[in-house]
Design a protein around this motif. Sequence first.
Motif, mmCIF file in Angstrom:
data_model
loop_
_atom_site.group_PDB
_atom_site.id
_atom_site.type_symbol
_atom_site.label_atom_id
_atom_site.label_comp_id
_atom_site.label_asym_id
_atom_site.label_seq_id
_atom_site.Cartn_x
_atom_site.Cartn_y
_atom_site.Cartn_z
ATOM 1 N N GLY A 150 0.805 -1.219 0.000
ATOM 2 C CA GLY A 150 0.000 0.000 0.000
ATOM 3 C C GLY A 150 0.836 1.267 0.000
ATOM 4 N N THR A 151 0.113 2.390 0.004
ATOM 5 C CA THR A 151 0.757 3.703 -0.075
ATOM 6 C C THR A 151 0.294 4.575 1.089
ATOM 7 O OG1 THR A 151 0.820 3.525 -2.472
ATOM 8 C CG2 THR A 151 1.027 5.743 -1.561
ATOM 9 N N GLY A 152 1.205 5.410 1.565
ATOM 10 C CA GLY A 152 0.838 6.352 2.626
ATOM 11 C C GLY A 152 1.703 6.165 3.844
ATOM 12 N N SER A 153 1.465 7.022 4.835
ATOM 13 C CA SER A 153 2.331 7.033 6.011
ATOM 14 C C SER A 153 2.145 5.793 6.886
ATOM 15 C CB SER A 153 2.069 8.305 6.822
ATOM 16 O OG SER A 153 0.697 8.401 7.140
ATOM 17 N N THR A 154 0.999 5.131 6.793
ATOM 18 C CA THR A 154 0.785 3.911 7.577
ATOM 19 C C THR A 154 1.360 2.703 6.839
ATOM 20 O OG1 THR A 154 -1.306 4.952 8.204
ATOM 21 C CG2 THR A 154 -0.952 2.701 8.967
ATOM 22 N N ALA A 155 1.014 2.598 5.564
ATOM 23 C CA ALA A 155 1.491 1.462 4.767
ATOM 24 C C ALA A 155 3.019 1.443 4.683
ATOM 25 C CB ALA A 155 0.889 1.529 3.371
ATOM 26 N N ALA A 210 -5.910 3.778 5.121
ATOM 27 C CA ALA A 210 -7.173 4.350 4.635
ATOM 28 C C ALA A 210 -7.365 5.707 5.288
ATOM 29 C CB ALA A 210 -8.342 3.434 4.967
ATOM 30 N N ASP A 211 -8.205 6.511 4.644
ATOM 31 C CA ASP A 211 -8.503 7.842 5.200
ATOM 32 C C ASP A 211 -9.740 7.822 6.080
ATOM 33 O OD1 ASP A 211 -6.375 9.187 3.715
ATOM 34 O OD2 ASP A 211 -7.562 8.595 1.975
ATOM 35 N N GLU A 212 -10.671 6.934 5.766
ATOM 36 C CA GLU A 212 -11.871 6.753 6.600
ATOM 37 C C GLU A 212 -12.223 5.268 6.594
ATOM 38 O OE1 GLU A 212 -15.290 9.075 5.443
ATOM 39 O OE2 GLU A 212 -14.198 10.979 5.527
ATOM 40 N N VAL A 220 -12.720 5.201 2.692
ATOM 41 C CA VAL A 220 -12.301 6.247 1.757
ATOM 42 C C VAL A 220 -10.799 6.138 1.663
ATOM 43 C CG1 VAL A 220 -11.982 8.731 1.407
ATOM 44 C CG2 VAL A 220 -14.179 7.874 2.203
ATOM 45 N N LYS A 221 -10.290 6.160 0.435
ATOM 46 C CA LYS A 221 -8.838 6.155 0.215
ATOM 47 C C LYS A 221 -8.515 7.183 -0.865
ATOM 48 C CE LYS A 221 -6.552 2.319 -0.058
ATOM 49 N NZ LYS A 221 -5.489 2.985 0.717
ATOM 50 N N GLY A 222 -7.235 7.513 -0.947
ATOM 51 C CA GLY A 222 -6.795 8.367 -2.042
ATOM 52 C C GLY A 222 -6.459 9.789 -1.671
ATOM 53 N N ARG A 223 -6.491 10.108 -0.373
ATOM 54 C CA ARG A 223 -6.078 11.479 -0.037
ATOM 55 C C ARG A 223 -4.590 11.676 -0.331
ATOM 56 N NH1 ARG A 223 -9.766 11.901 5.356
ATOM 57 N NH2 ARG A 223 -11.732 11.758 4.228
ATOM 58 N N GLY A 224 -3.874 10.571 -0.466
ATOM 59 C CA GLY A 224 -2.476 10.664 -0.899
ATOM 60 C C GLY A 224 -2.342 10.555 -2.412
ATOM 61 N N GLY A 225 -3.453 10.423 -3.108
ATOM 62 C CA GLY A 225 -3.447 10.465 -4.567
ATOM 63 C C GLY A 225 -3.294 9.130 -5.272
ATOM 64 N N SER A 226 -3.294 8.025 -4.527
ATOM 65 C CA SER A 226 -2.945 6.742 -5.174
ATOM 66 C C SER A 226 -4.137 5.801 -5.339
ATOM 67 C CB SER A 226 -1.874 6.040 -4.344
ATOM 68 O OG SER A 226 -0.810 6.924 -4.119
ATOM 69 N N LEU A 227 -5.330 6.343 -5.307
ATOM 70 C CA LEU A 227 -6.510 5.474 -5.232
ATOM 71 C C LEU A 227 -6.667 4.516 -6.401
ATOM 72 C CD1 LEU A 227 -9.267 6.727 -7.052
ATOM 73 C CD2 LEU A 227 -8.428 8.639 -5.722
ATOM 74 N N ARG A 229 -4.415 2.943 -8.541
ATOM 75 C CA ARG A 229 -3.554 1.754 -8.490
ATOM 76 C C ARG A 229 -3.876 0.918 -7.253
ATOM 77 N NH1 ARG A 229 2.260 3.361 -11.271
ATOM 78 N NH2 ARG A 229 1.316 4.630 -12.903
ATOM 79 N N GLU A 230 -4.187 1.606 -6.153
ATOM 80 C CA GLU A 230 -4.570 0.865 -4.946
ATOM 81 C C GLU A 230 -5.807 0.023 -5.218
ATOM 82 O OE1 GLU A 230 -2.964 3.846 -1.409
ATOM 83 O OE2 GLU A 230 -5.009 4.069 -2.116
ATOM 84 N N LYS A 231 -6.792 0.629 -5.868
ATOM 85 C CA LYS A 231 -8.030 -0.133 -6.094
ATOM 86 C C LYS A 231 -7.779 -1.300 -7.045
ATOM 87 C CE LYS A 231 -12.169 1.842 -5.641
ATOM 88 N NZ LYS A 231 -13.429 2.564 -5.925
ATOM 89 N N SER A 247 -8.065 7.513 14.601
ATOM 90 C CA SER A 247 -8.616 8.777 14.103
ATOM 91 C C SER A 247 -9.346 8.599 12.768
ATOM 92 C CB SER A 247 -7.495 9.812 13.931
ATOM 93 O OG SER A 247 -6.675 9.468 12.831
ATOM 94 N N LYS A 248 -9.141 7.444 12.118
ATOM 95 C CA LYS A 248 -9.743 7.237 10.791
ATOM 96 C C LYS A 248 -11.158 6.649 10.860
ATOM 97 C CE LYS A 248 -5.868 8.448 8.781
ATOM 98 N NZ LYS A 248 -5.080 7.581 7.961
ATOM 99 N N LEU A 249 -11.609 6.339 12.062
ATOM 100 C CA LEU A 249 -12.933 5.714 12.184
ATOM 101 C C LEU A 249 -14.025 6.772 12.061
ATOM 102 C CD1 LEU A 249 -12.221 3.225 15.109
ATOM 103 C CD2 LEU A 249 -12.025 2.845 12.649
HETATM 104 O O1 R5P Z 1 -3.649 7.716 -1.617
HETATM 105 C C1 R5P Z 1 -3.345 7.387 -0.505
HETATM 106 C C2 R5P Z 1 -3.817 6.170 0.157
HETATM 107 O O2 R5P Z 1 -5.146 5.854 -0.122
HETATM 108 C C3 R5P Z 1 -3.508 6.084 1.637
HETATM 109 O O3 R5P Z 1 -3.588 4.755 1.973
HETATM 110 C C4 R5P Z 1 -4.469 6.837 2.508
HETATM 111 O O4 R5P Z 1 -4.520 8.177 2.091
HETATM 112 C C5 R5P Z 1 -4.054 6.780 3.976
HETATM 113 O O5 R5P Z 1 -2.821 7.389 4.124
HETATM 114 P P1 R5P Z 1 -2.106 7.549 5.528
HETATM 115 O O6 R5P Z 1 -1.773 6.181 6.007
HETATM 116 O O7 R5P Z 1 -0.898 8.376 5.224
HETATM 117 O O8 R5P Z 1 -3.073 8.247 6.430
#
Ligand code: R5P
Length: 361
Positions: A150-155, A210-212, A220-227, A229-231, A247-249
């Motif tokens: 995955g993509t993002g600060s958690t993944a 995930a964002d939510e 909800v995903k994609g606030r990092g712009g990668s929705l 390819r992720e999907k 915080s994402k719940l």
């Molecule tokens: O496009 C970004 C992805 O969907 C991320 O997985 C999502 O935005 C969550 O990112 P983060 O782990 O940085 O909160």
Amino acid sequence: MPLLVEAEWLGLKDKETEHSIARLFVLPLLGIGVVTLADWMNFLLEGDHMYTFVLLLQYTTPSAVLLGAIASLRGYAEEAICMSKSGQLNTPSMAVAYPQFFGTKKVDTSLMVSSSSSVSPVILSQDELKKVAAYKAVEFVESGMVVGLGTGSTAKHAVDKIAELLHSGKLKNIVGIPTSKITHEQAVSLGIPLSDLNKHPIVDLAIDGADEVDPQMNLVKGRGGSLLREKMVEAATKKFIVIVDESKLVNYIGGSGLAMPVEIVPFCWEFTLKRLEMLFIEAGCVGKLRTAGGSGGEEPYVTDNGNYIIDLYFKKDMGDLKDASDAILRLAGVVEHGMFIDMATTVIVAGKLGVSVTNKL
Ligand SMILES: O=C[C@H](O)[C@H](O)[C@H](O)COP(=O)(O)O
């Protein structure tokens, strides 16, 4: 004595301030009081001033207080919760502590007890919570698997951990399928063998943030712009593990009041933006073109696929998610949206009271 109790006496609201004040001031003062009282009542060794001094030192230095708090990690527990398709939670089936995060070999596992014990007052930062969720998810990775990265600060933490386990030999023959250019770069830099959906159309397991996350495990995903390819990758996986801090719940998708991203082609993007807003006029939807870069930060943000992103903001619940999804995807010009409906098979949530693992049956 629980730190929260002292903090409540002080009438404090902010939890982190409460804990800091309780640890650094209230507990040391209590310690001095207890030792002085014990001395006055002749409970201590008579005439042994060194003993009294050491006791006072133990109860008053911030580091001793911190060590006490760390010991109370025994209250940090994990609950494995099974969730039915209808979204009903069943009774927690197991409870263990956070070995993977604090867990280094220094942790005394004999201190770990079940979640039915006290609530730990130890504060973890948001990034530490993300790491807890990510490391827990990596426990599901087995040698020989094709793994969606995955993509993002958690993944990112999960990718780091997979690389660490590969290098230590605890995992072997992993093939990673990155969900963005940035994750591709991270995985290459860490030496994780990579492939793509052309060569590996079936992915064993994907781990992503995930964002939510709503109570039915829709995302909800994609606030990092990668929705997109992720999907694509996560639709091709047998098991999709979502990793988030608490915080994402949300109660419903869009409920954070933050963006629900839609990837669109650049051609006549304003026209597409207006049509998206019109779809959800009753939910008070407002769309904004995502921007990034440029001298004033006003250039459109361009995805890994050369597209733009419209962020949709909702004032109210958008209603049935599948209807909403179909309506968005029917618009010519839309490439994909960031709602991941009924895709997650497991959600791992790290919160201040523990980590929960929820499986969709
Ligand atoms: O496009 C970004 C992805 O969907 C991320 O997985 C999502 O935005 C969550 O990112 P983060 O782990 O940085 O909160």
